[in-house]
Design a protein around this motif. Sequence first.
Motif, mmCIF file in Angstrom:
data_model
loop_
_atom_site.group_PDB
_atom_site.id
_atom_site.type_symbol
_atom_site.label_atom_id
_atom_site.label_comp_id
_atom_site.label_asym_id
_atom_site.label_seq_id
_atom_site.Cartn_x
_atom_site.Cartn_y
_atom_site.Cartn_z
ATOM 1 N N GLY A 1 0.814 -1.201 0.000
ATOM 2 C CA GLY A 1 0.000 0.000 0.000
ATOM 3 C C GLY A 1 0.847 1.250 0.000
ATOM 4 O O GLY A 1 1.856 1.330 0.714
ATOM 5 N N SER A 2 0.459 2.215 -0.797
ATOM 6 C CA SER A 2 1.182 3.477 -0.895
ATOM 7 C C SER A 2 0.461 4.527 -0.059
ATOM 8 O O SER A 2 -0.694 4.859 -0.327
ATOM 9 C CB SER A 2 1.267 3.929 -2.355
ATOM 10 N N GLY A 3 1.110 5.021 0.964
ATOM 11 C CA GLY A 3 0.489 6.004 1.827
ATOM 12 C C GLY A 3 -0.390 5.343 2.874
ATOM 13 O O GLY A 3 -0.540 4.120 2.919
ATOM 14 N N PRO A 4 -1.016 6.134 3.741
ATOM 15 C CA PRO A 4 -1.869 5.588 4.789
ATOM 16 C C PRO A 4 -3.073 4.847 4.212
ATOM 17 O O PRO A 4 -3.670 5.286 3.221
ATOM 18 C CB PRO A 4 -2.309 6.831 5.572
ATOM 19 N N ALA A 5 -3.437 3.741 4.852
ATOM 20 C CA ALA A 5 -4.593 2.979 4.389
ATOM 21 C C ALA A 5 -5.868 3.801 4.455
ATOM 22 O O ALA A 5 -6.772 3.641 3.618
ATOM 23 C CB ALA A 5 -4.735 1.703 5.221
ATOM 24 N N GLU B 1 -17.442 1.036 8.483
ATOM 25 C CA GLU B 1 -16.614 0.977 9.667
ATOM 26 C C GLU B 1 -15.285 0.316 9.305
ATOM 27 O O GLU B 1 -15.260 -0.716 8.633
ATOM 28 C CB GLU B 1 -17.314 0.213 10.785
ATOM 29 N N ALA B 2 -14.195 0.924 9.760
ATOM 30 C CA ALA B 2 -12.854 0.409 9.472
ATOM 31 C C ALA B 2 -12.139 0.158 10.794
ATOM 32 O O ALA B 2 -11.321 0.980 11.239
ATOM 33 C CB ALA B 2 -12.077 1.398 8.612
ATOM 34 N N PRO B 3 -12.448 -0.971 11.461
ATOM 35 C CA PRO B 3 -11.830 -1.245 12.761
ATOM 36 C C PRO B 3 -10.323 -1.455 12.675
ATOM 37 O O PRO B 3 -9.620 -1.300 13.670
ATOM 38 C CB PRO B 3 -12.542 -2.521 13.228
ATOM 39 N N ILE B 4 -9.817 -1.810 11.482
ATOM 40 C CA ILE B 4 -8.370 -1.937 11.255
ATOM 41 C C ILE B 4 -7.967 -0.777 10.364
ATOM 42 O O ILE B 4 -8.354 -0.718 9.192
ATOM 43 C CB ILE B 4 -8.028 -3.284 10.595
ATOM 44 N N THR B 5 -7.220 0.153 10.900
ATOM 45 C CA THR B 5 -6.953 1.398 10.176
ATOM 46 C C THR B 5 -5.692 1.343 9.320
ATOM 47 O O THR B 5 -5.439 2.264 8.544
ATOM 48 C CB THR B 5 -6.850 2.574 11.158
ATOM 49 N N ASP B 6 -4.914 0.279 9.441
ATOM 50 C CA ASP B 6 -3.710 0.122 8.627
ATOM 51 C C ASP B 6 -3.974 -0.853 7.482
ATOM 52 O O ASP B 6 -4.996 -1.546 7.453
ATOM 53 C CB ASP B 6 -2.554 -0.407 9.491
#
Length: 425
Positions: free
Chosen positions: A97-101, A129-134
């Motif tokens: 992944g390029s940059g923050p997820a 909802e994005a409980p995993i932010t990476d």
Amino acid sequence: MPWTSRRIRPRRAAALVFVTTLTLAVSTSAGTERLAPGATTAGPIAVARSDAHDACLISGGPAVQMSEGLPTPGGYSRSTGTVRALTLMIDFSDAPGSGPALDRFREFFPQTQDWFRTSSYGRLDYRPEAPITDWLRMPKSFRAYGIERGAPFDPGYRRLVQDIVTAADPQVDFRSYDFLNVLVTPNAGPSALDTVLSVSFAGNPDAPVADGVPVANASFVYSRQDDGSGSYAQTGYRVLPHENGHVFGLPDLYTQAGGSAVGHWDIMSEDWGANNDLLGWHKWKLGWLDAAQVNCVTEHGTSEYTLTPLARAGLGTKLLFVPLGSRTGYAVELRTREGNDETVCRPGVLVYKVDADVDTGRGPVRVYDSRRNSGGCTRSPNVHAELSDASFTVGEEFRDPGQGVRVRVEGEDGDGDYRVRVTRE
């Protein structure tokens, strides 16, 4: 057997495969009132109806893939009330992944939420909802999965879904969500201008299981879907509402020739470029129209109706349906430049045929063109322009002599409503 379709853009070829397995359970809960925020129901919502609508509840044969028939079978996500969309951003060792997820997340939200809120008149409370932010790293390289055209029943695809479940499960309770969005790092696979890999599992009880429930409804988005105009930041999110339309039970409306059957009148036909809404038939199918807003035209003779703009929230007739038998009929609605239809270039009455006995991606809906071979009225890149001016305006008439059906636009009032006369011989 799974069925495969291919989408062709008007100017650039782009392949999209959509595979689905239908379940046979039928939703039987019905209601005509707006659901309060936070209200939930199990499975798809049955259409709001009265006995007068019985003749308009067309249905397809049991082997039809994602039929346009009513009601929608069970197994899909509910489409009214609050729905929680588990959203995961994934990457691979050969496509990090390029940059923050969360930047990838922001490519689609809150735009997708806003689109569904507008289209549903507030009846769908869509909560991503994005409980995993990476970035959630997969254990294999993208190349190792062998995903080429997004066929979710392929062994590689099943391995990918299982690996997603395994990687996310320590931090996610899958039972808490209605469906899954997987936002793949866009450098995995080819450009969307060359091959569209985005795909959905929809109503699939044979999907991998997570926390005791099958991941039966899941949308995957790969590379950035750009129409070539440089407007991706404003329009690129629209691939996700299209894919989510499948998890709500809607079929693909494009054909082998691209959007030539429906054009840009429904996001299930063309999901790139300038904004457009769903057809009135789909809004009824999803539970967003009340029974009083749909007229089933069964009587012989001539009847007159006042149509209010489909995109406009509030009371009024939004959809007329003229059944031609148990499997097909004509739909009539008013499309104007407002709401999600902000780029309509010829407001007027849209007439289209719905066939519940035609598979997804085979043209289950056909829009009739009031100005055939005109070239259309839009200049948006990659949009099927010919049907952009298909709507009928005051003084114009649609005719089907073989079925004895005529639809004539009689006039427009000061509120923007149209008077329509329907004749059944």
